[in-house]
Design a protein around this motif. Structure first.
Motif, mmCIF file in Angstrom:
data_model
loop_
_atom_site.group_PDB
_atom_site.id
_atom_site.type_symbol
_atom_site.label_atom_id
_atom_site.label_comp_id
_atom_site.label_asym_id
_atom_site.label_seq_id
_atom_site.Cartn_x
_atom_site.Cartn_y
_atom_site.Cartn_z
ATOM 1 N N GLU A 96 81.868 -46.806 3.012
ATOM 2 C CA GLU A 96 82.491 -45.898 2.040
ATOM 3 C C GLU A 96 83.260 -44.794 2.747
ATOM 4 O OE1 GLU A 96 79.852 -44.274 -0.920
ATOM 5 O OE2 GLU A 96 78.918 -46.221 -1.230
ATOM 6 N N ASP A 97 82.674 -44.244 3.791
ATOM 7 C CA ASP A 97 83.344 -43.180 4.547
ATOM 8 C C ASP A 97 84.648 -43.676 5.163
ATOM 9 O OD1 ASP A 97 81.266 -41.488 3.890
ATOM 10 O OD2 ASP A 97 80.318 -41.579 5.881
ATOM 11 N N ILE A 98 84.619 -44.887 5.725
ATOM 12 C CA ILE A 98 85.826 -45.462 6.329
ATOM 13 C C ILE A 98 86.900 -45.672 5.262
ATOM 14 C CG2 ILE A 98 86.779 -47.546 7.416
ATOM 15 C CD1 ILE A 98 84.082 -47.686 8.975
ATOM 16 N N ILE A 101 88.410 -42.321 4.364
ATOM 17 C CA ILE A 101 89.311 -41.848 5.420
ATOM 18 C C ILE A 101 90.652 -42.574 5.337
ATOM 19 C CG2 ILE A 101 89.687 -41.828 7.923
ATOM 20 C CD1 ILE A 101 86.574 -41.391 8.145
ATOM 21 N N LEU A 102 90.607 -43.895 5.191
ATOM 22 C CA LEU A 102 91.844 -44.674 5.107
ATOM 23 C C LEU A 102 92.619 -44.342 3.833
ATOM 24 C CD1 LEU A 102 90.561 -48.147 6.348
ATOM 25 C CD2 LEU A 102 91.924 -46.473 7.621
ATOM 26 N N GLY A 103 91.909 -44.215 2.739
ATOM 27 C CA GLY A 103 92.566 -43.875 1.477
ATOM 28 C C GLY A 103 93.218 -42.507 1.525
ATOM 29 N N ASP A 104 92.526 -41.546 2.107
ATOM 30 C CA ASP A 104 93.093 -40.198 2.234
ATOM 31 C C ASP A 104 94.331 -40.205 3.122
ATOM 32 O OD1 ASP A 104 91.053 -39.261 0.623
ATOM 33 O OD2 ASP A 104 89.926 -38.307 2.265
ATOM 34 N N ASP A 109 93.638 -44.177 -3.563
ATOM 35 C CA ASP A 109 92.209 -44.275 -3.867
ATOM 36 C C ASP A 109 91.827 -45.745 -3.916
ATOM 37 O OD1 ASP A 109 89.615 -44.093 -4.735
ATOM 38 O OD2 ASP A 109 90.105 -43.234 -6.688
ATOM 39 N N PHE A 110 91.025 -46.183 -2.933
ATOM 40 C CA PHE A 110 90.598 -47.578 -2.883
ATOM 41 C C PHE A 110 89.419 -47.853 -3.800
ATOM 42 C CE2 PHE A 110 92.650 -47.313 1.340
ATOM 43 C CZ PHE A 110 93.521 -48.353 1.193
ATOM 44 N N GLY A 111 89.022 -46.884 -4.605
ATOM 45 C CA GLY A 111 87.925 -47.090 -5.516
ATOM 46 C C GLY A 111 86.577 -46.930 -4.842
ATOM 47 N N ALA A 112 86.514 -46.225 -3.718
ATOM 48 C CA ALA A 112 85.247 -46.031 -3.003
ATOM 49 C C ALA A 112 84.248 -45.306 -3.888
ATOM 50 C CB ALA A 112 85.474 -45.259 -1.711
ATOM 51 N N ASP A 113 84.717 -44.480 -4.815
ATOM 52 C CA ASP A 113 83.812 -43.756 -5.703
ATOM 53 C C ASP A 113 83.076 -44.707 -6.638
ATOM 54 O OD1 ASP A 113 84.456 -41.310 -4.617
ATOM 55 O OD2 ASP A 113 86.028 -40.897 -6.079
ATOM 56 N N LEU A 114 83.645 -45.868 -6.896
ATOM 57 C CA LEU A 114 83.019 -46.832 -7.786
ATOM 58 C C LEU A 114 81.795 -47.473 -7.148
ATOM 59 C CD1 LEU A 114 86.147 -48.663 -9.225
ATOM 60 C CD2 LEU A 114 84.788 -46.881 -10.314
#
Length: 116
Positions: A96-98, A101-104, A109-114
């Motif tokens: 999720e952290d990676i 970082i990549l999304g930022d 937003d790669f949907g990591a929050d999901l």
């Protein structure tokens, strides 16, 4: 700077990351023991059912929550299963952290929050 070279560098770093190494080892142990694998699969199935209900706006019943909590307490007594779930959690946090970082970096937003 070549983006592909950096991607390969990240891939090499991931291969030697403790979170990845521990998760792979724990996965191999779980998959080599049919009872432990079934235990984890059953737990995942119940988790998914509850999550699916919540996505549909249906609150899980008290019995369903108690059932999954009891199952978690039971499987937590098995050290191999507990180690697997802990290793999986550490790996998931790293992943999720990676993704964040990549999304930022590209403002996507790669949907990591999901996945939380």
């Amino acid at each position: 700077m070549n983006v592909y070279d950096k991607a390969h560098e990240l891939a090499r770093a991931l291969k030697s990351a403790p979170e990845v190494i521990e998760y792979k080892a724990a996965s191999e142990k779980i998959n080599s023991n049919e009872n432990n694998k079934r235990m984890v699969d059953d737990f995942r199935k119940k988790q998914f059912e509850l999550y699916s209900q919540q996505l549909k706006g249906i609150e899980p019943s008290k019995e369903q929550i108690e059932s999954i909590n009891n199952l978690f307490n039971i499987i937590n007594l098995n050290s191999e299963v507990r180690n697997y779930l802990e290793a999986e959690m550490r790996f998931s946090r790293l992943w999720e952290d990676i993704l964040k970082i990549l999304g930022d970096a590209v403002d996507i937003d790669f949907g990591a929050d999901l996945m939380k």
